[in-house]
Design an enzyme around this catalytic site. Structure first.
Site, short mmCIF file in Angstrom:
data_model
loop_
_atom_site.label_atom_id
_atom_site.label_comp_id
_atom_site.label_asym_id
_atom_site.label_seq_id
_atom_site.Cartn_x
_atom_site.Cartn_y
_atom_site.Cartn_z
N GLY A 51 16.46 36.10 102.38
CA GLY A 51 17.35 35.30 102.39
C GLY A 51 18.82 35.91 101.67
O GLY A 51 18.45 36.91 101.47
N THR A 93 15.16 28.83 91.70
CA THR A 93 15.86 27.84 92.54
C THR A 93 16.45 26.52 91.80
O THR A 93 15.69 26.10 90.88
CB THR A 93 14.75 27.25 93.61
N TYR A 117 24.91 34.67 79.53
CA TYR A 117 25.66 36.10 79.86
C TYR A 117 26.82 36.24 78.91
O TYR A 117 27.06 37.31 78.45
CB TYR A 117 26.25 35.88 81.35
N GLU A 168 21.80 23.19 74.59
CA GLU A 168 22.89 22.11 75.08
C GLU A 168 22.52 20.78 74.89
O GLU A 168 20.95 20.36 74.55
CB GLU A 168 23.25 22.46 76.59
N HIS A 222 18.03 0.84 79.31
CA HIS A 222 17.82 0.92 77.87
C HIS A 222 17.10 2.18 77.39
O HIS A 222 17.11 2.49 76.55
CB HIS A 222 17.13 -0.40 77.13
#
Ligand SMILES: Nc1ncnc2c1ncn2[C@@H]1O[C@H](COP(=O)(O)OP(=O)(O)OP(=O)(O)O)[C@@H](O)[C@H]1O
Ligand SMILES: [Mg+2]
Lengths: 381, 289
Positions: free
Chosen positions: B18, B101, B163, B213, B251
């Site tokens: 690919g 992916t 990075y 995060e 909720h």
């Protein structure tokens, strides 16, 4: 993707959850007609993608078609937490409410399993119940290969102290709600309240459902249920281009690759005294075309006084980004200063392309953010 | 030493023909990764003509493992086929699967995770940038030129933010043992805790940087783990302090998460566990120096 209550409840019903008779109206006259068909005693419910509608005045009881028309006239056009009401669901009133139960299927990230959550103290104050008396919230995890087992539903029914004559029906509703969750790739199916009616039957009065965006390609019927009115036009355009965009109030436009770095870029702008105008993640492998769209979206906001482009290449390549920026600027005539920072894969090639076009560049994120904040201050004065 | 990947890694690339597979296979080979084969159903018997190396292509992971002795596989396969690729790699008996992916449906990942739990296989990802052991192996898309060998372990949910931090470390002359991007999907393979444990046990790793995060409670769980089990120093950054709160429909989110899930909640939990938390990524290097 979020569904409306009327859509969620129809899907629940397809799997065997009992719901009140009802129809959607977009005008008071229509609401009146539906109320008449339903026998007069109805509830008129705003259909918007946000919770707490009842507390915001977006739910109205009506005992006659006239009252239904009046309620619809009041509720249609209302603003509920930033969402404009364009449609109401007109539902038959439950024949009395003895108890409100909370029942939901969701994904427990920590346990990496779907989870059923239930409480005998359901209704509009369930968050309060959860915060003050967490023991009233019951949970069971579902082993995906096994599905909901009978004993799990029995545990919930007995721990909630439901009347025994309702246990069979409750089992069926739990299994149906889980089947609906699975079949539709939901991330949430929630009934609050599931009531015990005056006649002693279980009935789902409210329904909330969110669909996993990653599954929409195989849930084509659901994808068509998307209410694009609930989505700001810029965000819709972004979504169709594979860009994740959220409009904010500030004046520094941001274009970043990767959600984590995009949030960080906003954090750093704030840290240096600026105010981001948007969150924008152009995603992995962004091509020139996508960069063009992103830049156009950012610059369509008249508040924007500077744009910070922060691309750290992995799959996204710096030279492609640079070409995209140049291409976009050829199409968009703007006086707004752009500060570009490229790093990572093919960054050197990208920076060379930008240098030739005489663009302002930066090496580190802090440096780029400070330059953008300064440029926005100049632009605003 | 290092964790998960090193010069003994014998890597297969699923989806080698690919566009992304081709580009990044060349990058991985150029970095020195031992790419021993590729898999693209229906292209078995052909060769991947890389810039620096020819690599044999196989129809199945099983035949590739038998022919090459591969012990790891990286997946560059589109979302529709990616879960199948994970199962196939698991069945073929590799030790490590790295899935880059994005957009894999959550329910598919729940089933795949449950399946992997029945075997001894490490999954990294999906929706992640993979791993990099500087100077030894790059299994993924973390740009090789921003890293250098050293003694700091890096683990992160985010791709590009990783990075950012690795680049800042290297520019300051601080090298890394291994950089691991675990991905930010709701359901994924190795967690912060799994990787922290590997770094704790790795003699070369002297200290760790953990980048989290907002959303979920993996950082809070990691904080509890650090307080109980870690002797090595951990420094952190949490992205999303200024992110506007998402609008909630149901909720359930509020009931489950309560006050956790926010950047501030995570930062408090980490600080209580003795972790130093930076205000911005460039500051991390000052904090660990
Ligand atoms: N068909 C009905 N018959 C009688 N009462 C109803 C009906 N539908 C809703 N109600 C009452 O109105 C309340 C609020 O309705 P509903 O839960 O649908 O709205 P809501 O404000 O969206 O709730 P949420 O806080 O879950 O967002 C219910 O708890 C129930 O008491
Ligand atoms: Mg409700």
């Amino acid at each position: 993707m979020n569904l409306h209550e009327y859509q969620a409840k129809r899907l629940f019903a397809e799997h065997g959850v009992p719901i009140p008779d009802g129809k959607v109206a977009s005008s008071p006259a229509e609401a009146r007609q539906i109320a008449r068909e339903l026998g007069g005693r109805v509830v008129v419910k705003s259909q918007v993608h946000v919770g707490g509608r009842g507390k915001a005045g977006g739910i109205g009881l009506a005992n006659t078609p006239d009252e239904a028309e009046a309620q619809a006239a009041r509720i249609l056009g209302m603003d509920i937490k930033g969402y404009k009401v364009r449609r109401v669901l007109v539902d038959q009133q439950a024949p009395g409410i003895k108890q409100e139960i909370y029942l939901a299927v969701l994904i427990d990230r920590a346990a990496r399993r779907p989870m059923i959550m239930a409480s005998a103290a359901g209704g509009m104050d369930i968050e309060e119940v959860a915060a003050t008396t967490p023991e009233k919230i019951l949970t069971v995890h579902i082993e995906p290969a096994l599905g909901v087992r009978g004993y799990q539903a029995t545990y919930l029914a007995s721990a909630m102290d439901l009347p025994r004559e309702l246990w069979r029906d409750f089992h069926k509703i739990v299994a149906s709600l889980y089947a609906c969750f699975q079949a539709n790739d939901a991330s949430l199916t929630e009934i609050n309240p599931l009531v015990i009616t005056g006649e002693g039957k279980l009935l789902a009065l409210d329904g909330k459902m969110s669909i996993d965006d990653n599954a929409l390609s195989r849930q084509t019927r659901l994808a068509e249920m998307r209410d694009t009115d609930e989505e700001p036009p810029a965000e819709r355009e972004a979504r169709l281009s594979g860009i994740n965009f959220i409009q904010l109030e500030g004046n520094i436009g941001c274009m970043v690759n990767g959600a984590g770095l995009a949030m960080t870029t906003m954090d750093v702008i704030k840290l240096f005294g600026g105010d981001p105008a948007n969150f924008l993640d152009i995603g992995g492998g962004a091509k020139a075309e996508q960069v063009t769209t992103a830049l156009r979206l950012i610059l369509s906001d008249p508040n924007v006084k500077a744009v910070l482009i922060n691309i750290f290449g992995g799959i996204t390549r710096g030279d492609e980004v640079a070409r995209g920026i140049i291409e976009a600027l050829a199409q968009i005539d703007t006086a707004v200063p752009l500060i570009v920072r490229l790093a990572g894969t093919n960054a050197k090639e990208g920076m060379e392309i930008l240098a030739e076009a005489k663009m302002e560049t930066a090496v580190t994120l802090s440096d780029a953010a400070q330059k953008a904040v300064a440029a926005a201050k100049r632009g605003a004065s | 030493m290092s964790i998960l990947v090193d010069k003994n890694t014998r890597l297969l690339v699923q989806g080698i023909t690919g566009r992304e597979g081709t580009f990044h296979t060349n990058q991985m080979i150029a970095y020195g990764t031992n790419v021993v084969g590729g898999v693209t159903p229906s292209k078995g018997g052909q060769w991947f003509e890389g810039d620096d190396k020819r690599v044999p292509i196989f129809d199945t992971v099983k035949s590739a493992v038998e022919a090459t002795g591969a012990n790891a596989s990286i997946i560059f396969v589109p979302a529709r086929f990616a879960v199948d690729a994970i199962y196939e790699a698991a069945d073929a008996g590799v030790d490590l699967i790295v899935c880059l992916t994005e957009h894999i449906p959550v329910l598919d990942m729940i089933a795949a995770r449950a399946y992997l739990e029945t075997r001894r296989i490490t999954l990294v990802g999906p929706n992640c940038p993979g791993l990099l052991t500087p100077g030894q192996a790059k299994v993924g898309i973390i740009p090789g030129n921003i890293a250098m060998p050293g003694n700091v372990g890096v683990v992160s949910k985010s791709g590009t933010l990783t990075y950012e931090v690795v680049d800042a470390l290297t520019r300051r002359g601080i090298g890394q043992t291994t950089c691991v991007g675990i991905g930010g999907d709701p359901i994924s393979g190795v967690s912060f805790i799994d990787v922290l444990q590997l770094f704790e046990d790795d003699p070369e790793t002297e200290q760790i940087i953990m980048i989290g995060e907002i959303g979920g409670n993996a950082e809070e769980q990691a904080a509890a783990y650090i307080a109980r089990n870690m002797t090595k120093r951990v420094t952190s950054f949490i992205a999303g302090r200024t992110a506007p709160p998402g609008r909630r429909m149901g909720h359930a989110g509020a009931i489950v998460e309560g006050g956790s899930g926010t950047a501030d909640g995570k930062i408090v939990a980490l600080r209580q566990a003795g972790v130093t938390v930076a205000d911005h990524p460039d500051q991390i290097v000052d904090l660990i120096g």
